[in-house]
Design a protein around this motif. Structure first.
Motif, PDB file in Angstrom:
ATOM      1  N   ASP A 828       0.793  -1.228   0.000  1.00  0.00           N
ATOM      2  CA  ASP A 828       0.000   0.000   0.000  1.00  0.00           C
ATOM      3  C   ASP A 828       0.823   1.274   0.000  1.00  0.00           C
ATOM      4  N   ILE A 829       2.144   1.130   0.110  1.00  0.00           N
ATOM      5  CA  ILE A 829       2.973   2.338   0.116  1.00  0.00           C
ATOM      6  C   ILE A 829       2.727   3.087  -1.195  1.00  0.00           C
ATOM      7  N   PHE A 830       2.606   4.382  -1.132  1.00  0.00           N
ATOM      8  CA  PHE A 830       2.407   5.230  -2.311  1.00  0.00           C
ATOM      9  C   PHE A 830       1.069   4.999  -3.024  1.00  0.00           C
ATOM     10  N   SER A 831       0.131   4.274  -2.383  1.00  0.00           N
ATOM     11  CA  SER A 831      -1.196   4.191  -3.009  1.00  0.00           C
ATOM     12  C   SER A 831      -1.929   5.479  -2.695  1.00  0.00           C
ATOM     13  N   PRO A 832      -2.511   6.141  -3.687  1.00  0.00           N
ATOM     14  CA  PRO A 832      -3.233   7.382  -3.390  1.00  0.00           C
ATOM     15  C   PRO A 832      -4.420   7.029  -2.498  1.00  0.00           C
ATOM     16  N   GLY A 833      -4.669   7.850  -1.484  1.00  0.00           N
ATOM     17  CA  GLY A 833      -5.854   7.607  -0.664  1.00  0.00           C
ATOM     18  C   GLY A 833      -5.624   6.703   0.529  1.00  0.00           C
ATOM     19  N   VAL A 834      -4.466   6.043   0.599  1.00  0.00           N
ATOM     20  CA  VAL A 834      -4.214   5.184   1.759  1.00  0.00           C
ATOM     21  C   VAL A 834      -3.407   5.980   2.783  1.00  0.00           C
ATOM     22  N   ARG A 835      -3.842   5.953   4.046  1.00  0.00           N
ATOM     23  CA  ARG A 835      -3.117   6.690   5.080  1.00  0.00           C
ATOM     24  C   ARG A 835      -2.643   5.727   6.152  1.00  0.00           C
ATOM     25  N   PHE A 836      -1.464   5.993   6.714  1.00  0.00           N
ATOM     26  CA  PHE A 836      -0.908   5.091   7.723  1.00  0.00           C
ATOM     27  C   PHE A 836      -0.919   5.767   9.092  1.00  0.00           C
ATOM     28  N   PRO A 837      -1.070   4.980  10.169  1.00  0.00           N
ATOM     29  CA  PRO A 837      -1.038   5.580  11.508  1.00  0.00           C
ATOM     30  C   PRO A 837       0.343   6.158  11.821  1.00  0.00           C
ATOM     31  N   ASP A 838       0.394   7.152  12.733  1.00  0.00           N
ATOM     32  CA  ASP A 838       1.650   7.858  12.994  1.00  0.00           C
ATOM     33  C   ASP A 838       2.692   7.001  13.686  1.00  0.00           C
ATOM     34  N   ASP A 839       2.235   6.026  14.495  1.00  0.00           N
ATOM     35  CA  ASP A 839       3.248   5.273  15.258  1.00  0.00           C
ATOM     36  C   ASP A 839       4.105   4.402  14.350  1.00  0.00           C
ATOM     37  N   GLY A 840       3.711   4.229  13.090  1.00  0.00           N
ATOM     38  CA  GLY A 840       4.492   3.345  12.222  1.00  0.00           C
ATOM     39  C   GLY A 840       5.367   4.086  11.236  1.00  0.00           C
ATOM     40  N   ILE A 841       5.582   5.378  11.478  1.00  0.00           N
ATOM     41  CA  ILE A 841       6.303   6.196  10.497  1.00  0.00           C
ATOM     42  C   ILE A 841       7.653   5.597  10.133  1.00  0.00           C
ATOM     43  N   GLU A 842       8.380   5.162  11.175  1.00  0.00           N
ATOM     44  CA  GLU A 842       9.734   4.652  10.927  1.00  0.00           C
ATOM     45  C   GLU A 842       9.677   3.448   9.981  1.00  0.00           C
ATOM     46  N   ASP A 843       8.724   2.572  10.282  1.00  0.00           N
ATOM     47  CA  ASP A 843       8.545   1.374   9.465  1.00  0.00           C
ATOM     48  C   ASP A 843       8.212   1.742   8.021  1.00  0.00           C
ATOM     49  N   ILE A 844       7.350   2.735   7.865  1.00  0.00           N
ATOM     50  CA  ILE A 844       6.951   3.158   6.518  1.00  0.00           C
ATOM     51  C   ILE A 844       8.178   3.688   5.769  1.00  0.00           C
ATOM     52  N   GLN A 845       9.038   4.458   6.486  1.00  0.00           N
ATOM     53  CA  GLN A 845      10.256   4.951   5.845  1.00  0.00           C
ATOM     54  C   GLN A 845      11.090   3.786   5.320  1.00  0.00           C
ATOM     55  N   LYS A 846      11.252   2.770   6.185  1.00  0.00           N
ATOM     56  CA  LYS A 846      12.027   1.586   5.783  1.00  0.00           C
ATOM     57  C   LYS A 846      11.446   0.982   4.521  1.00  0.00           C
ATOM     58  N   GLN A 847      10.104   0.836   4.533  1.00  0.00           N
ATOM     59  CA  GLN A 847       9.443   0.216   3.387  1.00  0.00           C
ATOM     60  C   GLN A 847       9.657   1.043   2.121  1.00  0.00           C
ATOM     61  N   LYS A 848       9.599   2.381   2.272  1.00  0.00           N
ATOM     62  CA  LYS A 848       9.803   3.225   1.095  1.00  0.00           C
ATOM     63  C   LYS A 848      11.211   3.015   0.548  1.00  0.00           C
ATOM     64  N   GLN A 849      12.170   2.939   1.477  1.00  0.00           N
ATOM     65  CA  GLN A 849      13.561   2.741   1.053  1.00  0.00           C
ATOM     66  C   GLN A 849      13.698   1.404   0.319  1.00  0.00           C
ATOM     67  N   LEU A 850      13.030   0.375   0.860  1.00  0.00           N
ATOM     68  CA  LEU A 850      13.109  -0.964   0.258  1.00  0.00           C
ATOM     69  C   LEU A 850      12.572  -0.923  -1.175  1.00  0.00           C
ATOM     70  N   LEU A 851      11.467  -0.208  -1.356  1.00  0.00           N
ATOM     71  CA  LEU A 851      10.882  -0.106  -2.699  1.00  0.00           C
ATOM     72  C   LEU A 851      11.838   0.608  -3.649  1.00  0.00           C
ATOM     73  N   LYS A 852      12.503   1.671  -3.142  1.00  0.00           N
ATOM     74  CA  LYS A 852      13.451   2.380  -4.002  1.00  0.00           C
ATOM     75  C   LYS A 852      14.609   1.455  -4.363  1.00  0.00           C
ATOM     76  N   ASP A 853      15.057   0.690  -3.348  1.00  0.00           N
ATOM     77  CA  ASP A 853      16.170  -0.233  -3.621  1.00  0.00           C
ATOM     78  C   ASP A 853      15.766  -1.268  -4.671  1.00  0.00           C
ATOM     79  N   ALA A 854      14.526  -1.761  -4.559  1.00  0.00           N
ATOM     80  CA  ALA A 854      14.083  -2.781  -5.514  1.00  0.00           C
ATOM     81  C   ALA A 854      14.024  -2.189  -6.918  1.00  0.00           C
ATOM     82  N   ALA A 855      13.514  -0.941  -7.023  1.00  0.00           N
ATOM     83  CA  ALA A 855      13.435  -0.299  -8.341  1.00  0.00           C
ATOM     84  C   ALA A 855      14.835  -0.107  -8.916  1.00  0.00           C
ATOM     85  N   THR A 856      15.780   0.261  -8.041  1.00  0.00           N
ATOM     86  CA  THR A 856      17.159   0.450  -8.500  1.00  0.00           C
ATOM     87  C   THR A 856      17.768  -0.879  -8.920  1.00  0.00           C
TER      88      THR A 856
END
Length: 1398
Positions: A828-856
């Motif tokens: 669900d990362i980067f899906s328009p309209g999906v919002r994540f709770p604040d306590d998981g921000i760090e985890d979401i950052q990790k996931q975003k990084q993982l997606l960038k790494d996979a694209a690279t």
């Protein structure tokens, strides 16, 4: 995953169990049994191998199930027992049919009585009976009983065939069967793409069946009368690419007419009073002798009645010829019928069964001759009754597809027989469903189905037909407005299908997906789905209990769904995560928000809308405020795409995780070694260790230890990603050079210092090749042990230091767990309209990084590795389909095609990739044309379809500058257009906008499409410029566009280059077929056997390998029936093994099946078929059938020219084969043309210093020697010698052989010169030394053929065998470190195709 350690040491008494178990746990065969003697206990290396293998099998099996309850079958041992259970010994029964001698029939206890019925309906002497029962001692056998359950049925029992009275259903079946027999040699069903018929032309080139002709023709040495000259267009250098030879005329197809007409009479159905006399229906028949008769089908059989066309008189004629079968009746009234029907059945039975068995999925031919349209009652009846599938055979009329699809999934699967039954049922239902869905989709687009919401406009309509739900690929109700409108609505169904495929493969009990088929037809995309019980009666809002129906604004979850989806999360790499719903509450999901869970009225848990099963592809999804890595940015990413549904492929996720795992292991190993070094007080070790490994990783490990800040460690991980990318490639290189290294180690002289990195041509090779990996092995084993113990013990009881090591490694590679390696993605990362709770921000950052790494990773590792594989020819795409497959296997989406082509352009070895570049450009252009054609067709009404298609093809391919469309003639256009016609075919406007398309406009559109979709620049205004610039062939473009869009054209020679008239007229467009995508259910057990067979073969255990592959073949047949792509691969491998083990006739028979199957299942000119033809030619030659071998090679060359032209590395192999065979039959000049062409191509694609080129020089030299042109021969052999000397060194046996041959040639040349001088001096009375001009022996030609086709036979001593095994094991070990589990379907046997080290 932990495998049972106890089943290993059983046969190896005193070796350390942990050691071996540890190997087995990895789920791959890393047999580290050292060559000396496997485990210090006097066993030969094989026992260890076998055991290791057993354990390996067992872990694989458990992995493949992943049901949480691991129903592993304790390895191979139990498998073998089960298999034995299945193959109960058959027995023979006698069968007595009326009017024939009793005959014997071999049956197996598993068969049903029904199967004997089928056999009798196919046999030549009983084929005309359909309505009979089988009786044993006067008792009628139940059709659906298994033979073993019948009392008193045993070896030698006599079964009587007893004629039964007809019913209307039986009479219909009988007429249909007779019609099928009359049409059995007629190919029109294959051309029309119906009933799973497809074309096959092999028998034309082999003159019937290979087996018997081989025996007949071998009378002494028949070389003289072979005509070897190929047709002009097959010779090297010919520019002519005719289309007609694609479908050579089969003389059997000139139908022998048995009847003029057989149709239902207009007097049907019988009136009441006649029903009471037993009349079932009336037929009208015209015999070849022009006799018109009316026939009654009654309960007792068929007889002539006295009706005529206009008067009804149902009384029996005199004589009435009452017969139980229609064939008996017709044989009595028409001598021509009797004669021709018998001849026809003889021919039918002589054909190879593989030419007539139905394929599991329909294959369409893009060319067809003009077929006469004959009267055919059954076809007419099928078209106009609402025959939806096979209702005649099924009580209750239409099939409940959903129920069938789901109940087959629920079948038990505890042991092999159960799994086979289950997989067979799943496969059968799937192929039936795909066929029904295709028919339905066509009916929907052709306007033959009423919509369920007829009031809405056509694009929004939905349909139900035959219990299947159909919807069109348009963005109705602005559902996808945020995601890209119609473009997204068009992409969603295929994404959804990939999701269905993925969940289906994981196969979790209790979780159900819908049967899904995506059909592209006439410019429309139709999705066909099975229907969840009860879903049509209720509103969607109330039925969805998991997921979201509005892309994440409102979200619900459900515990049962979480539990079920959690089982799929590990294999599919999906992370459980929380999202916010409209009330700002956190809701836990284990899939993307679009994935909806609905409990049907049948109580089953369904999931649907799986379009975001895999994470988004950030290279094609620009997000504000997010930066991609520098590598991606350098290549111009992120790019704007048509829609926002671009996701990564499952193959990419697998490869990425595999790559990260390697990284994880390396880092852990490094840190362990550092700890160890730090422990050792003597500091001397430490520097040595640091040198041995790559520095980037090391510094990386430090950062990970010191700074645990997230961003830092992920940067560090990136550094290492770069450095490991190389090692990754180098390991894959190691795995690809296995066949060659095998060849080297087979020659005892070279066992020593040869290192593949040195002998390679130096392109794209990283210097890390052998060294790096081996040196890091000591640390790696420790790291593996550590990782395993961590998994087993939940991290308790491990010393904190080791735990820290793992923690650091986990952080660095982005694992979601801190105690073990586990990478998952949040879809669900980067899906328009999906919002994540604040306590998981760090985890979401990790996931975003993982997606960038996979694209690279895709851009910086996978694309280069594809190009590298094409450079060293371990990937050999020949056409668009095989290129797409090569991309997909490495997880690269086709939208990256432009990027791949750019990468090829920048590669230093660009010239050696010309074939890849050309195929890529053709694929890109035809895909752009397909996109345009899709919208073009939507505006065409049915009456103008052929005119529109031919006009489009003219604009696309014809050099004629002003292609003008032919509008349909006026008399067909109705004068009174009613104003209110809402229920038209979707989009069937009366518009003729399509007619205004011009070639220059079309090519402008193609260029802009290429730019916007693929970011690739095509600077051309018309087809001729493109052909000129990229060196393409128009015929190849025609094939690609026809196959992609489903066009079928008339087979004739098209003049594309005429500037005076267009190439196509509307008469040339014969049909337009659907292009169908569906799930291919797999035969898992068979596939495991196949893989372990391949592994055995690669380790050199040919016999065991052969047995396993035979077993796999049985299981494949059990699940798929007789025809399937995987069976084809199995047969090819078997044939190769038969050949290597010296059983040539068996090899020939298996390969013949493989060719027929490839033609039928993949298509007559599919690249795979071309390769099968080449293999068959080799085995024919070995069997002494030279003319057949040549015909087959010429066929392969013709197909190759049509599919991709002459300039392709594979062409060198075909030409070397042809040249060698021609040399063998003493056609020296022709032989030279082919061999010299092969030499040119090899030099171009393998580089002038490659060993392939040396071999080519040697082959050419041999022909010159046979022609006694010693100077040319010497010149070529010298070239070859130089290459061998430079590449292999003076001492290598190849170099020695070459130098011997040079000496011999020089002697011959000197002798010849002497003789000539003698003649000049003494005139006619000179004493001439007899010169030795030898025609090459067949054996020597065969030897060379084997070498170029990558088959090596070497007589080995015991000692050599041991060395070889050790060598193979060592390689295997290296390979496993970098091996990713690619699907082995298309990777040919590794014994093959890439001969000497180059």
């Amino acid at each position: 995953m932990v495998s049972k350690t106890d089943d290993i040491p059983a046969s190896v008494p005193d070796c350390n169990p942990v050691d071996l178990a540890d190997e087995a746990q990895d789920g791959k065969e890393t047999n580290k049994a050292h060559p000396k003697d496997s485990c210090g206990c006097g066993h030969s290396a094989d026992t260890v191998m076998v055991n290791g293998d057993g354990a390996h099998d067992h872990t694989e099996e458990a992995e493949s199930k992943q049901d949480g309850n691991g129903e592993a079958d304790g390895g191979e041992d139990s498998n073998e027992q089960e298999v034995i259970v299945i193959q109960d010994t058959g027995f023979t029964v006698k069968i007595q049919a009326p009017g024939t001698e009793p005959f014997d029939l071999q049956v197996s206890p598993q068969e049903m009585v029904q199967e004997i019925h089928q056999v009798l309906m196919d046999r030549e002497d009983t084929c005309h009976r359909t309505c009979f029962s089988l009786q044993l001692d006067g008792n009628v056998l139940d059709n659906f009983a298994e033979l073993k359950s019948i009392e008193g049925l045993q070896e030698g029992s006599l079964l009587k065939v007893v004629e039964e009275p007809y019913t209307v259903r039986e009479a219909r079946i009988h007429v249909r069967h007779i019609r099928d027999l009359l049409k059995s040699l007629d190919p029109s069903d294959a051309y029309n793409g119906v009933d799973c018929n497809s074309l096959s032309f092999l028998s034309i080139f082999t003159d019937g069946d290979l087996g018997d002709t081989g025996k007949r023709k071998k009378k002494g040495n028949e070389l003289e009368q072979i005509d070897c000259t190929p047709p002009e267009h097959i010779l090297p250098g010919s520019k002519d690419r005719p289309l007609v030879p694609l479908q050579p005329q089969n003389k059997d197809w000139k139908p022998m007419q048995c009847l003029k007409v057989l149709t239902m009479s207009g007097w049907n159905p019988p009136p009441g009073n006649r029903k009471m006399h037993g009349d079932l229906m009336y037929l009208y028949i015209v015999t070849v002798e022009e006799r018109h008769v009316s026939v009654t089908a009654s309960t007792r059989g068929f007889y002539l009645n006295q009706s005529t066309t206009y008067t009804f008189n149902p009384k029996p004629a005199n004589p009435s010829f009452l017969s139980h079968s229609l064939v008996e009746l017709l044989s009595q009234i028409s001598p021509a019928f009797k004669k021709n029907f018998t001849a026809l059945q003889k021919k039918r039975v002589q054909r190879h069964p593989f030419e007539r068995i139905a394929t599991p999925f329909q294959v369409y031919s893009w060319t067809a001759p003009q077929v006469d349209h004959a009267m055919d009652c059954v076809r007419a009846e099928d078209a106009y009754t609402s025959r939806l599938g096979y209702e005649e055979h099924i009580p209750g009329q239409t099939r409940d597809w959903n129920e069938e699809l789901q109940t087959t999934r629920e079948l038990p699967r505890k042991n092999l027989p159960e799994r086979l039954l289950r997989e067979r049922a799943i496969f059968k239902v799937h192929s039936d469903f795909a066929a029904a869905a295709t028919r339905g989709a066509m009916a929907v687009i052709d306007g033959n189905v009423m919509a369920i919401n007829p009031g809405e406009e056509t694009r929004m309509q939905m349909f139900i037909w035959n219990n299947i739900f159909f919807s069109l690929g348009f963005d109705v109700r602005d559902h996808y407005r945020e995601l890209g409108g119609d473009a997204a609505a068009h992409a969603a169904p295929t994404n959804d299908l990939n999701g269905v495929r993925a969940y289906g493969a994981v196969d979790v009990e209790g979780l159900y997906t819908l049967g899904t088929v995506v059909v592209d037809y006439r410019g429309y995309r139709v999705t066909a789905q099975s229907i969840i019980p009860g879903i049509l009666e209720r509103e969607q809002e109330q039925s969805v209990i998991y997921g979201s129906i509005d892309f994440g604004k409102t979200v619900v979850s459900h515990n049962k769904y979480l539990e079920l989806l959690d089982k799929t999360s590990r294999p599919l790499k999906v992370q459980r995560h929380n999202v916010l719903n409209e009330k700002e509450e956190a809701v836990e999901l284990c899939s993307s928000v679009e994935c909806k869970g609905i409990i049907g009225n049948d109580g089953r848990h369904y999931i649907l809308d799986l379009l975001r099963t895999f994470p988004p592809d950030l290279n094609f999804l620009p997000v504000d405020g997010e930066e991609l890595s520098p590598e991606s940015q350098r290549q111009g990413f992120p790019r704007q795409h048509r829609h926002r549904l671009a996701c990564l492929r499952q193959e990419l996720i697998e490869a990425f995780v595999e790559h990260r795992y390697l990284l994880f292991m390396k880092m852990a190993a490094l840190q362990l070694m550092q700890q160890k070094a730090n422990k050792d007080t003597s500091k001397t070790d430490a520097p040595a260790i640091t040198e041995a490994t790559e520095t980037p990783i090391e510094s990386n490990a430090d950062t990970a230890q010191t700074q645990t800040a997230d961003a830092e460690s992920s940067n560090a991980a990136k550094v290492s990603t770069d450095s490991t990318c190389q090692t990754d490639n180098s390991t894959s290189a190691a795995s690809q050079t296995v066949p060659e290294s095998e060849e080297k180690s087979l020659k005892p002289t070279t066992n020593g210092p040869l290192d593949p990195a040195a002998t390679q041509n130096g392109e794209c090779k990283s210097p890390l090749e052998g060294k790096d990996l081996e040196e890091s092995i000591p640390g790696l084993t420790q790291a593996k042990e550590l990782a395993e113990t961590l998994v087993t013990e939940d991290g308790s009881g491990i010393d904190p230091k080791s735990r820290e090591v793992v923690l650091n490694a986990c952080k660095a590679v982005g694992s979601i767990s801190n105690t073990s390696f586990d990478i998952r993605f949040n879809p669900d990362i980067f899906s328009p309209g999906v919002r994540f709770p604040d306590d998981g921000i760090e985890d979401i950052q990790k996931q975003k990084q993982l997606l960038k790494d996979a694209a690279t990773f895709l851009v910086s590792c996978q694309i280069p590795s594809l190009v590298k594989d094409c450079l060293d020819h371990s990937a050999l795409p020949m056409d668009g389909a095989t290129l797409t497959e090569a991309l997909h296997q490495r997880g690269i989406n086709v939208r990256y095609l432009g990027t791949v082509l750019e990468f090829v352009e920048k590669t230093p070895a660009k010239a050696q990739l010309e074939h890849l570049y050309r195929i890529g450009v053709i694929e890109l252009i035809t895909r752009c044309a397909k996109h345009i054609f899709k919208t073009y067709l939507q505006g065409v009404e049915l009456s103008a379809l052929s005119a529109a298609v031919s006009h489009f093809l003219n604009c696309f391919l014809s050099s004629f500058p002003d292609a003008v469309a032919h509008l349909p003639p006026d008399e067909l256009v109705s004068r009174r257009k009613s104003r209110k016609r809402r229920n038209r075919v979707p989009g069937g406007g009366d518009n003729t906008a399509w007619a205004s398309l011009t070639p220059s406009e079309l090519w402008k559109n193609i260029a802009s499409e290429a730019q916007s979709y693929y970011h690739f620049t095509v600077q051309c205004d018309n087809v001729d410029q493109v052909v000129e610039k990229y060196n393409l062939q128009k015929i190849t473009l025609l094939r690609e566009i026809s196959v992609k869009t489903g066009i079928q054209i008339l087979i004739k020679e098209y003049n594309f280059d005429s500037r005076h008239k267009p190439a196509f007229t509307e008469e040339d467009i014969l049909n337009i077929f659907p292009v169908v995508k569906h799930v291919n259910p797999k035969a898992s057990d068979a596939f495991h056997f196949f893989q372990s067979g391949q592994a055995k073969v690669q380790q050199g255990f040919l016999k065991e390998g052969c047995e396993l592959i035979n077993e796999a073949l049985n299981l494949f047949n059990n699940v798929y029936g007789a025809m399937h792509v995987e069976i084809c691969a199995c047969l090819r491998l078997l044939a190769r093994l038969n050949y290597i083990m010296g059983d040539h006739p068996e090899a020939l028979s298996n390969q013949q099946k493989a060719v027929l199957m490839s033609e039928r299942v993949l298509g007559i000119e599919h690249p795979n078929t071309i390769q099968e033809y080449m293999h068959l030619a080799l085995y024919c030659f070995a069997n002494g059938q030279l003319s057949t071998a040549l015909k087959l090679l010429y066929r392969a060359r013709y197909l190759m020219l049509l599919v991709c032209g002459e300039d392709h590395p594979e062409m060198a192999l075909i030409d070397s084969n042809i040249g060698l065979v021609l040399h063998g039959v003493m056609e020296y000049d022709l032989s030279l043309r082919f061999l010299e062409n092969a030499l040119t191509i090899n030099t171009k694609y393998h580089g002038p210093r490659s060993l392939k080129v040396a071999l080519s020089h040697h082959l050419v030299a041999r022909v010159y020697e046979s022609k006694a042109e010693f100077r040319s021969a010497l010149q070529h052999e010298k070239e070859g010698y130089t290459i061998y000397k430079n590449q292999m060194g003076e001492a290598h046996e190849k170099t020695k052989e070459s130098s011997e041959y040079l000496k011999y040639l020089t002697q011959q040349a000197v002798a010849l010169q002497r003789t000539m001088n003698e003649i000049y001096k003494n005139g006619s009375n000179a004493s001439i030394m007899p010169l030795k001009f030898t025609a090459p022996s067949m054996a020597s030609v065969l030897e060379q053929l084997n070498i170029i086709n990558g088959i090596i036979f070497i007589p080995l001593s015991q000692k050599d065998l041991e060395n070889l095994k050790a060598e193979v094991q060592r390689r295997q070990q290296l390979q496993d470190l970098g091996k990713s589990d690619e699907p082995t379907e298309d990777k040919q046997l590794e014994l093959e195709d890439k001969i000497p080290i180059d």
